[in-house]
Scaffold this active site. Structure first.
Site, PDB file in Angstrom:
ATOM      1  N   LYS A 153      49.752 -53.812  52.024  1.00 42.80           N
ATOM      2  CA  LYS A 153      48.689 -52.935  52.528  1.00 42.80           C
ATOM      3  C   LYS A 153      49.054 -51.483  52.274  1.00 42.80           C
ATOM      4  O   LYS A 153      50.210 -51.088  52.491  1.00 42.80           O
ATOM      5  CB  LYS A 153      48.476 -53.167  54.029  1.00 42.80           C
ATOM      6  CG  LYS A 153      47.445 -52.216  54.651  1.00 42.80           C
ATOM      7  CD  LYS A 153      47.048 -52.625  56.048  1.00 42.80           C
ATOM      8  CE  LYS A 153      47.932 -52.088  57.138  1.00 42.80           C
ATOM      9  NZ  LYS A 153      48.055 -50.625  57.202  1.00 42.80           N
ATOM     10  N   GLU A 197      40.013 -48.646  60.498  1.00 42.94           N
ATOM     11  CA  GLU A 197      40.586 -48.291  61.807  1.00 42.94           C
ATOM     12  C   GLU A 197      39.922 -47.035  62.363  1.00 42.94           C
ATOM     13  O   GLU A 197      39.701 -46.056  61.626  1.00 42.94           O
ATOM     14  CB  GLU A 197      42.106 -48.052  61.665  1.00 42.94           C
ATOM     15  CG  GLU A 197      42.741 -47.639  62.993  1.00 42.94           C
ATOM     16  CD  GLU A 197      44.269 -47.658  62.979  1.00 42.94           C
ATOM     17  OE1 GLU A 197      44.865 -48.031  61.943  1.00 42.94           O
ATOM     18  OE2 GLU A 197      44.851 -47.292  64.013  1.00 42.94           O
TER      19      GLU A 197
END
Ligand code: KIV
Length: 271
Positions: free
Chosen positions: A118, A187
């Site tokens: 990631k 997020e």
């Protein structure tokens, strides 16, 4: 039901398959073998060896001090504990300045047992995503409130509230998918924007503080268990230990709430 058959490891193509079948993906951070075993047994689909370990394991105020060695070490531990969940290793701050350096770090993570890496951001990271994907390393992108941008952002702040910022985020989400990312973590984004991005995204999205309109959810394990890490708990955090009654029960309660769409509700989302 989780995305995997009982004994088979969750694969990268199964993520897109779960989305196309309307099954929510359940993801949690994990940093060690014992918890990996508990999470695996509870049917968690994806374990993220996140650089959040800098804050919840190492006791730092941000994720910035985390090193490649730390992620590789914890990835190996998680891989020894979990056989079925797909493991994603997080690039720590400064470890991906060039495609070649990112590739060297990614190889360490894959050798430690990760199936995907990631990385935060778009922009110059797009070349890195392409470079890794062309070399058969699956990539998860992370956009919105990217904790490695804490110095520039001046704190951990919800992103995409203004029209122009929302447009940039929409564009970045399409760019990372176009560059070859297989999964996108959103997020700290208003719920409606995250739902719009998800609807337009060719790849599955995983929300954290991004409302219930994403294709899956992730939380930091310590937050789900109500552990006081010395950091302020953001609005989207829910302590599942109270209703779960035990650690395994809390993990199962979280997985069930994600799969039936009851978590996150409006009280755990930015509107
Ligand atoms: O490092 C981490 O735990 C993360 C999640 C919060 C998505 O990036």
């Amino acid at each position: 039901m989780s995305v995997h058959a009982e004994t088979k490891a969750v694969s990268v193509p199964q993520l897109a398959q779960a989305r196309s079948e309307g099954r929510k993906l359940v993801m949690l951070t994990c940093y060690d073998a014992s918890f990996a075993r508990v999470l695996d047994d509870a049917g968690i689909d994806i374990l993220l060896i996140g650089d959040s370990l800098g804050m919840v394991v190492q006791g730092h105020d941000s994720t910035l001090p985390v090193r490649v060695e730390d992620i590789a070490y914890h990835t190996a531990a998680v891989a020894r504990g979990a056989r079925r969940a797909l493991k994603i290793a997080d690039f720590p701050f400064g470890s991906d300045p060039t495609p070649e350096q990112a590739h060297a770090a990614a190889l360490r993570f894959i050798q430690a047992g990760a199936a995907m890496v990631k990385l935060e951001g778009a922009g110059h990271k797009l070349d890195i995503i392409r470079f890794l994907v062309e070399r058969e390393i699956p990539v998860c992108s992370h956009l919105g409130l990217t904790p490695q941008s804490v110095l520039r952002m001046g704190g951990f702040k919800v992103q995409g509230r203004e029209q122009s910022a929302a447009e940039r985020l929409r564009a970045a989400a399409l760019e990372v998918a176009e560059a070859g990312a297989s999964l996108l973590v959103l997020e700290g984004v208003p719920a409606a924007l995250a739902a719009d991005i998800t609807a337009a995204s060719p790849i599955p999205t995983i929300g954290i503080g991004a409302g219930g309109g994403c294709d899956g959810q992730v939380l930091v394990l310590h937050d789900l268990l109500g552990i006081d890490t010395g950091h302020r708990k953001p609005k989207f955090v829910k302590d599942f230990l109270a209703e779960g009654g035990s650690i395994a029960g809390a993990i199962r309660a979280y997985a069930e709430a994600v799969r039936d769409g009851s978590f996150p509700d409006e009280t755990h989302s930015y509107l």
